[in-house]
Design an enzyme around this catalytic site. Structure first.
Site, short mmCIF file in Angstrom:
data_model
loop_
_atom_site.label_atom_id
_atom_site.label_comp_id
_atom_site.label_asym_id
_atom_site.label_seq_id
_atom_site.Cartn_x
_atom_site.Cartn_y
_atom_site.Cartn_z
N GLY A 1 4.23 -0.32 -1.02
CA GLY A 1 3.96 -0.92 -2.57
C GLY A 1 4.93 -0.63 -3.33
O GLY A 1 6.04 -1.66 -4.06
N TYR B 1 0.87 -1.23 0.15
CA TYR B 1 0.34 -0.17 -0.22
C TYR B 1 0.82 1.41 -0.02
O TYR B 1 1.93 1.39 1.23
CB TYR B 1 -0.83 0.03 1.56
N CYS B 2 0.63 2.34 -0.73
CA CYS B 2 1.50 3.37 -1.22
C CYS B 2 3.50 3.19 -1.01
O CYS B 2 3.15 2.31 -2.12
CB CYS B 2 0.77 4.16 -0.03
N VAL B 3 3.36 3.88 -0.30
CA VAL B 3 5.38 4.01 -0.11
C VAL B 3 5.24 2.47 0.39
O VAL B 3 6.65 1.82 0.33
CB VAL B 3 5.48 4.55 0.53
#
Length: 601
Positions: free
Chosen positions: A340, A336-338
């Site tokens: 990822g 998720y987000c950073v």
């Protein structure tokens, strides 16, 4: 809040004596707020250095001013434009005062919540004030937009800072120019201001001299009590993370377990809020063995931990533990987000090392290319990163509150000024809301890790260009051949949908790009039971703009979660009996959600 507030039998009737007493009490509480602000500065606990952003604001606005002021004709045209708008507004206001039906010179956007109160239009004074503000704001924005010859990054910074200034000076942010607040002040004889100044003092005290705006009431929310309650155990921990395994809820589960890598700039329980909207619980109920990394909230001692350390002691260490517990060498992964971005980096590192550890990868609003990285690029250039690095070097970490404020500024009307008005002017404490409680539960970032991330991703864009080096290993995303489910959200200010789409082309295997309705959080945390939003699919992801992709996309009502579960099933449908949590060699350490997530900055 224990202050006694002067009341009358009928609070709807204005009482001058009660009003005077409450104004005095409000002033007394504002003095308490000032004392809370000054105390840590007088003791030396907090130093008031000029914000580094001030220099950036001056540089950006200077570049804009130079364009307009170096040519007399342009300067004259600039003054003529705003003068004409003001004269038109004055003329229409006079005609309306005379009883004539007049179209407004300008109207707020239907989505602008600041001017929803009917009196902004029915009362001629407030209507004039609102239109004056909107005309001035439009003129200021045009000032930046129409300045020719300004480099794109400087223009973007100027647009951003101009938006912050115009948002701050909105008439809705002040007692005497906000009809709703003014009515409340008169009808309650100033009780709202007493409550508001009390909360202001409490919030400055809670921030140790810095205003920490409360977005939710924490009294009824606690991690592990009514948030992050999916049953599970911490089965492993090191200095950077705890690994949680969740208890099965089905008789059989997919053979391949799922490892979730959340962002380290926020806490993992965004994926496990209340049970009815917990992505983790939903996955468990869908017959998936779920493991989640819970990052530490680092202090100065961990300030030298690098991006490579987070990879090795995070997802790589978790994969080793999962193999010991389940016997499976390969895992499904989600970032998720950073988180990822870190996962993509890990996949490229594994590919370069020819280690087969991953069956599939799912990205939630995550970027691997930062060409179109959106509003956060405002904060990214050599000068700003260098200034931030000097600040982090002194503290060892970046305080989570500073990162949280940067995110809040991307939507300052919704996440800053609406709470200033509601909390401190109306005196209304926020309700308890799990999402906003999570949003305010910030984490620190190690200086070395954050510096590497900003420079290699945002500033130099090395991951997608194949020039990023981790652990003496050159990374190449095209060598990542595992199937990818790449989720973007349509209204994302942090990982724009266009950026996620563009990044899809750099992977070497099959990529399914999916666009969800709503934004960075609600577009991801959208359980099927809610029946909200929609998502779009389109197999064409090569050399296509987001607008063209949407034109050819198929719309699906509701949550993307079942679509993702079907995609996971299509990759590896084999099932095994549900697994116990932990093993003889990796016994449970404590109940989920563990201790790391409970540490507040």
């Amino acid at each position: 809040m224990t202050d006694v507030i002067a009341e009358t039998k009928d609070t709807k009737k204005f009482d001058p004596e009660a009003f005077a007493m409450n104004i005095a009490k409000a002033m007394e509480n504002s003095g308490r707020a000032l004392a809370a602000y000054l105390k840590p500065r007088e003791s030396g606990e907090l130093k008031d250095n000029p914000p580094s952003e001030i220099a950036e604001v001056i540089k950006a606005f200077t570049a804009i001013a130079e364009y307009w002021l170096t040519d007399n004709a342009r300067s004259s045209d600039l003054q003529t434009r705003i003068a004409k708008d003001y004269l038109d507004l004055w003329g229409s206001s006079v005609r309306r005062l005379a009883g004539e039906e007049v179209r407004p010179a300008i109207e707020p956007s239907p989505r602008d919540k600041r001017f929803k109160d009917p009196e902004w239009k029915s009362n001629q004074f407030f209507d004039f004030l609102m239109q004056l503000y909107l005309l001035t704001t439009r003129w200021a924005q045009d000032l930046v937009h129409d300045a020719e010859g300004v480099d794109p990054h400087t223009r973007k910074k100027a647009e951003f800072y101009m938006q912050q200034i115009t948002n701050a000076i909105a008439p809705s942010n002040f007692v005497l120019t906000n009809p709703e607040v003014l009515r409340e002040t008169l009808s309650s004889n100033g009780q709202n201001l007493v409550r508001g100044m009390t909360m202001l003092a409490e919030d400055i005290e809670a921030g140790h001299g810095t205003l920490r705006i409360r977005q939710s009431d924490p009294s009824y929310l606690a991690v592990g009590v009514n948030m992050a309650t999916t049953p599970g155990k911490v089965i492993f921990q090191n200095e950077l993370m705890q690994l949680i395994q969740y208890e099965p809820a089905t008789e059989n589960v997919l053979r391949t377990p799922l490892l979730i890598v959340p962002p380290w700039i926020n806490k993992f329980y965004i994926l496990d809020l209340r049970p009815e909207k917990s992505f983790i619980k939903w996955c468990v109920d869908q017959g998936i063995t779920v493991f989640v990394i819970s990052w530490v909230n680092p202090d100065r001692e961990l300030g030298k931990k690098t991006f490579a350390d987070y990879m090795k002691q995070g997802p790589l260490a978790a994969m080793d533990v999962i193999e010991k517990v389940t016997g499976e060498m390969k895992v499904h992964t989600a970032g998720y987000c950073v988180g990822g971005t870190l996962l993509a980096t890990t996949l490229a590192w594994l590919a370069e090392k020819r280690r087969v550890r991953v069956t599939s990868a799912t990205f939630f609003a995550a970027q691997v290319d930062f060409t179109h990285a959106g509003d956060l690029l405002v904060f990214v250039d050599e000068a700003q990163i260098s200034a931030l690095e000097r600040e982090m070097q002194e503290a060892g970490v970046l305080e989570g509150s500073k990162m949280a404020m940067a995110f809040n500024m991307l939507r300052s009307n919704d996440l800053i000024w609406s709470y200033v008005v509601s909390n401190y002017l109306k005196g209304q404490p926020p309700s308890f809301f799990d999402l906003l409680h999570w949003n305010s539960d910030a984490t620190r970032m190690p200086a070395a890790n954050h510096s590497y991330y900003l420079r290699n991703c945002y500033l130099e864009n090395r991951l997608s260009t194949g020039s990023m080096v981790i652990d003496d290993t050159l990374l190449d995303l095209s060598k990542v051949k595992v199937p990818v489910y790449n989720l973007a959200t349509r209204e994302d200010h942090i990982a724009p949908a266009e950026s996620v789409l563009y990044g899809s082309q750099f992977f070497g295997g099959p990529v399914k790009y999916v666009l969800s309705g709503s934004g960075h959080i609600a577009g991801v945390i959208n359980p099927p039971s809610g029946g909200k939003y929609q998502f779009w699919t389109n197999d064409n992801i090569k050399d296509v703009t987001l607008a063209d992709w949407i034109k050819g996309a198929q719309e699906h009502k509701g949550s993307w979660w079942p679509d993702w579960r079907a995609w996971l099933q299509s990759i590896d449908a084999e099932q095994v009996p549900a697994r116990a949590v932990g093993s003889e060699t990796m016994p449970p350490i404590e109940d989920a959600p563990g201790n790391y997530v409970r540490v507040r900055a």
